[in-house]
Design a protein around this motif. Structure first.
Motif, PDB file in Angstrom:
ATOM      1  N   VAL A 154      19.810   1.534 -12.201  1.00  0.00           N
ATOM      2  CA  VAL A 154      20.011   1.106 -10.538  1.00  0.00           C
ATOM      3  C   VAL A 154      19.395   1.745  -9.237  1.00  0.00           C
ATOM      4  O   VAL A 154      19.294   1.599  -8.436  1.00  0.00           O
ATOM      5  N   ASP A 155      18.657   3.195  -9.593  1.00  0.00           N
ATOM      6  CA  ASP A 155      18.546   3.893  -8.711  1.00  0.00           C
ATOM      7  C   ASP A 155      17.524   3.761  -7.673  1.00  0.00           C
ATOM      8  O   ASP A 155      16.623   4.225  -7.719  1.00  0.00           O
ATOM      9  N   THR A 156      17.025   2.562  -8.872  1.00  0.00           N
ATOM     10  CA  THR A 156      15.292   2.639  -8.685  1.00  0.00           C
ATOM     11  C   THR A 156      15.092   0.736  -8.023  1.00  0.00           C
ATOM     12  O   THR A 156      13.777   0.978  -7.454  1.00  0.00           O
ATOM     13  N   ILE A 157      15.509   0.119  -8.337  1.00  0.00           N
ATOM     14  CA  ILE A 157      15.384  -1.275  -8.147  1.00  0.00           C
ATOM     15  C   ILE A 157      15.833  -1.581  -7.089  1.00  0.00           C
ATOM     16  O   ILE A 157      14.881  -2.475  -5.784  1.00  0.00           O
ATOM     17  N   GLY A 158      15.543  -0.448  -5.878  1.00  0.00           N
ATOM     18  CA  GLY A 158      15.752  -0.829  -4.313  1.00  0.00           C
ATOM     19  C   GLY A 158      13.968  -0.695  -3.730  1.00  0.00           C
ATOM     20  O   GLY A 158      14.539  -0.875  -3.152  1.00  0.00           O
ATOM     21  N   ILE A 159      14.000   0.244  -4.955  1.00  0.00           N
ATOM     22  CA  ILE A 159      12.105   0.604  -4.278  1.00  0.00           C
ATOM     23  C   ILE A 159      11.559  -0.511  -4.450  1.00  0.00           C
ATOM     24  O   ILE A 159      10.486  -0.824  -3.626  1.00  0.00           O
ATOM     25  N   ASP A 160      11.933  -1.389  -5.673  1.00  0.00           N
ATOM     26  CA  ASP A 160      11.336  -2.368  -5.690  1.00  0.00           C
ATOM     27  C   ASP A 160      11.183  -3.708  -4.325  1.00  0.00           C
ATOM     28  O   ASP A 160      10.685  -4.447  -3.843  1.00  0.00           O
ATOM     29  N   LEU A 161      12.648  -3.442  -4.553  1.00  0.00           N
ATOM     30  CA  LEU A 161      13.033  -4.572  -3.176  1.00  0.00           C
ATOM     31  C   LEU A 161      12.491  -3.775  -1.481  1.00  0.00           C
ATOM     32  O   LEU A 161      11.597  -5.144  -1.381  1.00  0.00           O
ATOM     33  N   VAL A 162      12.140  -3.312  -1.279  1.00  0.00           N
ATOM     34  CA  VAL A 162      11.279  -2.713  -0.097  1.00  0.00           C
ATOM     35  C   VAL A 162      10.024  -2.885  -0.928  1.00  0.00           C
ATOM     36  O   VAL A 162       8.965  -3.699   0.256  1.00  0.00           O
ATOM     37  N   ALA A 163       9.104  -2.813  -1.835  1.00  0.00           N
ATOM     38  CA  ALA A 163       7.640  -2.772  -1.834  1.00  0.00           C
ATOM     39  C   ALA A 163       7.514  -4.155  -1.552  1.00  0.00           C
ATOM     40  O   ALA A 163       6.444  -4.234  -1.644  1.00  0.00           O
ATOM     41  N   CYS A 192       8.447  -6.077  -0.159  1.00  0.00           N
ATOM     42  CA  CYS A 192       8.465  -6.541   1.193  1.00  0.00           C
ATOM     43  C   CYS A 192       7.346  -5.885   2.239  1.00  0.00           C
ATOM     44  O   CYS A 192       6.137  -6.735   2.778  1.00  0.00           O
ATOM     45  N   VAL A 193       7.242  -4.990   1.934  1.00  0.00           N
ATOM     46  CA  VAL A 193       5.863  -4.015   2.708  1.00  0.00           C
ATOM     47  C   VAL A 193       4.496  -4.208   2.129  1.00  0.00           C
ATOM     48  O   VAL A 193       3.603  -4.132   2.880  1.00  0.00           O
ATOM     49  N   ASN A 194       4.549  -4.327   0.916  1.00  0.00           N
ATOM     50  CA  ASN A 194       3.755  -4.444   0.225  1.00  0.00           C
ATOM     51  C   ASN A 194       2.665  -6.310   1.342  1.00  0.00           C
ATOM     52  O   ASN A 194       2.148  -6.155   0.723  1.00  0.00           O
ATOM     53  N   GLY A 228      12.792   3.604  -0.704  1.00  0.00           N
ATOM     54  CA  GLY A 228      11.506   2.549  -1.051  1.00  0.00           C
ATOM     55  C   GLY A 228      11.031   2.859   0.680  1.00  0.00           C
ATOM     56  O   GLY A 228       9.677   2.734   1.064  1.00  0.00           O
ATOM     57  N   CYS A 229      12.239   3.138   1.570  1.00  0.00           N
ATOM     58  CA  CYS A 229      12.132   2.874   2.574  1.00  0.00           C
ATOM     59  C   CYS A 229      10.527   3.919   3.756  1.00  0.00           C
ATOM     60  O   CYS A 229       9.563   4.063   4.739  1.00  0.00           O
ATOM     61  N   GLU A 230      11.548   5.097   2.637  1.00  0.00           N
ATOM     62  CA  GLU A 230      10.773   6.146   3.559  1.00  0.00           C
ATOM     63  C   GLU A 230      10.058   6.492   3.062  1.00  0.00           C
ATOM     64  O   GLU A 230       9.109   7.088   3.672  1.00  0.00           O
ATOM     65  N   LEU A 231       8.974   6.047   2.026  1.00  0.00           N
ATOM     66  CA  LEU A 231       7.929   6.093   1.356  1.00  0.00           C
ATOM     67  C   LEU A 231       6.985   5.289   1.935  1.00  0.00           C
ATOM     68  O   LEU A 231       5.907   5.193   1.670  1.00  0.00           O
ATOM     69  N   SER A 232       7.646   4.084   2.062  1.00  0.00           N
ATOM     70  CA  SER A 232       6.753   3.248   3.493  1.00  0.00           C
ATOM     71  C   SER A 232       6.896   3.425   4.838  1.00  0.00           C
ATOM     72  O   SER A 232       6.102   2.265   5.629  1.00  0.00           O
ATOM     73  N   GLY A 233       7.296   4.673   5.338  1.00  0.00           N
ATOM     74  CA  GLY A 233       7.034   4.653   7.282  1.00  0.00           C
ATOM     75  C   GLY A 233       7.944   3.609   7.544  1.00  0.00           C
ATOM     76  O   GLY A 233       8.148   3.292   9.360  1.00  0.00           O
ATOM     77  N   CYS A 234       9.094   3.422   6.904  1.00  0.00           N
ATOM     78  CA  CYS A 234      10.088   2.079   7.643  1.00  0.00           C
ATOM     79  C   CYS A 234      11.593   2.498   7.584  1.00  0.00           C
ATOM     80  O   CYS A 234      12.132   3.175   6.855  1.00  0.00           O
ATOM     81  N   ALA A 235      12.173   1.635   8.714  1.00  0.00           N
ATOM     82  CA  ALA A 235      13.348   2.783   9.043  1.00  0.00           C
ATOM     83  C   ALA A 235      14.146   1.732   8.024  1.00  0.00           C
ATOM     84  O   ALA A 235      14.214   0.030   8.375  1.00  0.00           O
ATOM     85  N   LEU A 236      15.409   2.155   7.932  1.00  0.00           N
ATOM     86  CA  LEU A 236      16.307   1.176   6.758  1.00  0.00           C
ATOM     87  C   LEU A 236      17.034   1.251   8.303  1.00  0.00           C
ATOM     88  O   LEU A 236      18.384   1.796   8.649  1.00  0.00           O
ATOM     89  N   THR A 244       8.147  -1.135  -8.397  1.00  0.00           N
ATOM     90  CA  THR A 244       7.050  -1.448  -8.135  1.00  0.00           C
ATOM     91  C   THR A 244       6.232  -0.212  -6.792  1.00  0.00           C
ATOM     92  O   THR A 244       6.713   0.208  -6.465  1.00  0.00           O
ATOM     93  N   ARG A 245       5.289  -0.222  -7.188  1.00  0.00           N
ATOM     94  CA  ARG A 245       4.382   0.608  -6.659  1.00  0.00           C
ATOM     95  C   ARG A 245       3.874   0.065  -4.535  1.00  0.00           C
ATOM     96  O   ARG A 245       3.240  -0.573  -4.717  1.00  0.00           O
ATOM     97  N   LEU A 246       4.382   1.438  -3.863  1.00  0.00           N
ATOM     98  CA  LEU A 246       4.404   0.486  -2.240  1.00  0.00           C
ATOM     99  C   LEU A 246       3.274   1.510  -2.110  1.00  0.00           C
ATOM    100  O   LEU A 246       2.508   2.490  -2.430  1.00  0.00           O
ATOM    101  N   TYR A 247       2.294   0.334  -1.398  1.00  0.00           N
ATOM    102  CA  TYR A 247       0.625   0.860  -1.204  1.00  0.00           C
ATOM    103  C   TYR A 247       0.768   0.879   0.484  1.00  0.00           C
ATOM    104  O   TYR A 247      -0.545   0.424   0.727  1.00  0.00           O
ATOM    105  N   VAL A 248       1.693   0.706   1.310  1.00  0.00           N
ATOM    106  CA  VAL A 248       1.886   0.955   2.583  1.00  0.00           C
ATOM    107  C   VAL A 248       0.553   2.101   2.575  1.00  0.00           C
ATOM    108  O   VAL A 248      -0.503   1.708   3.335  1.00  0.00           O
TER     109      VAL A 248
END
Length: 353
Positions: free
Chosen positions: A87-96, A98-100, A136-144, A233-237
């Motif tokens: 379950v450690d990466t499913i949160g990255i999917d969640l952010v991606a 939305c932000v993508n 995921g937020c950190e990698l996309s410059g987005c604040a949680l 999911t890849r973050l393209y931000v």
């Protein structure tokens, strides 16, 4: 006198008796605060724990901003995360997811809120999930900037949970995409990191048909099948924002449910379409395996999955090479896949299979 009176000395029911542990919720907030703190960016005015989250647009550098909002989940990919315990990466999917979407409008993601619901709170697992969201937020410059953890006994089976995400971004007025799309514009496809977060009801059916378990050796790569299918999911931000700021980007399509066939027309003016050369990029092994096991036709593949391209940029023809070079320098794998035409719809040439 008192049919409603408690018997002397008898303890009344508590929230914990009903299955909700407030102390566990507080412990979770304390544990995830360091991860959330790593996502702080200009504009953030408050930490976790308030009734609402504050954000200062001027502090983020905006003069005359337009806000853009997006919400999404990760679909039945959650089922694989739950069943495998990974379950450690499913949160990255969640952010991606939305932000993508936000960057397709030309917006910079600013802040993110999550909703996590489960029957009984497992502190370690919940922390892993939310720390993944923070990553995921950190990698996309987005604040949680906030969120909700809901412990809901009787609503979810043992071990099950649900996730939703909410992202807000901004751009200066007049910078909205799509804009100035013209016949002859070039399509640049950015490689995906696998299936991303769409089509997993079919993926799970394919795995069932294959007879393989999640812990089986992956038939199309290293490690276990479950782990491979949970590739986030890849973050393209950051790369895509750099391309937007360089100029010449007219439209961006996030290739999610509906694939190339459905998502690219969403960013085109009425009456325009695209021609795509399917020989311009290589179909990733995961999709080759899925199509083989499912006996899937190419048109079905192209309207169900990303087929190896998670984002498509529509760019000015005279700047296409420079934009492709910039995106490559930013870490993307870029393919020149086609162009905008004067005929509506998506026309394919060549073959992926």
């Amino acid at each position: 006198m008192g049919c409603c009176q408690m018997t002397s000395g008898k303890n009344g029911l508590t929230y914990a008796d009903a299955g909700v542990d407030i102390d566990a919720g507080n412990a979770l907030v304390a544990r995830i605060k360091p991860a959330a703190k790593r996502t702080i960016r200009p504009g953030v005015m408050s930490g976790l724990g308030g009734f609402g989250a504050l954000f200062d647009l001027k502090g983020a550098g905006y003069v005359d901003p337009v806000l853009v909002a997006a919400t999404d989940g990760v679909g039945t990919k959650l089922r694989i995360a739950i069943d495998t315990g990974i379950v450690d990466t499913i949160g990255i999917d969640l952010v991606a997811m939305c932000v993508n979407d936000l960057i397709c409008q030309g917006a910079e993601p600013l802040f993110f809120l999550d909703y996590f619901a489960t029957g009984k709170l497992d502190l370690d697992r919940a922390a892993q999930i939310i720390e993944g969201i923070a990553k995921g937020c950190e990698l996309s410059g987005c604040a949680l900037i906030g969120g909700e953890t809901a412990e809901m006994p009787g609503m979810y089976s043992d071990g099950d949970f649900d996730l939703a995400g909410f992202a807000v971004g901004a751009m200066e007025r007049g910078a909205t995409l799509p804009d100035n799309v013209a016949v002859g514009d070039v399509l640049l496809g950015l490689a995906s990191d696998g299936v991303h977060s769409n089509g997993y009801s079919l993926v799970r059916k394919v795995v069932e048909v294959s007879g393989l378990g999640w812990d089986a050796d992956c038939p199309f790569g290293a490690g276990s099948l479950g782990k491979a299918l949970l590739t986030p999911t890849r973050l393209y931000v950051k790369s895509t924002l750099a391309a937007i700021r360089a100029g010449g980007v007219h439209a961006i399509a996030h290739i999610t449910g509906g694939g190339l066939t459905e998502n690219i027309p969403r960013v085109l003016p009425d009456g325009m379409g695209v021609e795509i050369d399917l020989n311009a990029w290589e179909l990733p092994p995961v999709f080759k395996w899925i199509t083989e096991v499912a006996g899937m036709s190419e048109p079905e593949l192209l309207k169900t999955f990303n087929a190896g391209l998670g984002m498509v940029l529509v760019v000015s023809a005279d700047q296409a090479d420079d934009i492709a070079a910039l995106l490559t320098a930013e870490g993307e794998t870029v393919s020149r896949i086609g162009h905008v035409t004067a005929s509506s719809g998506v026309a394919y040439t060549g073959s992926l299979l």
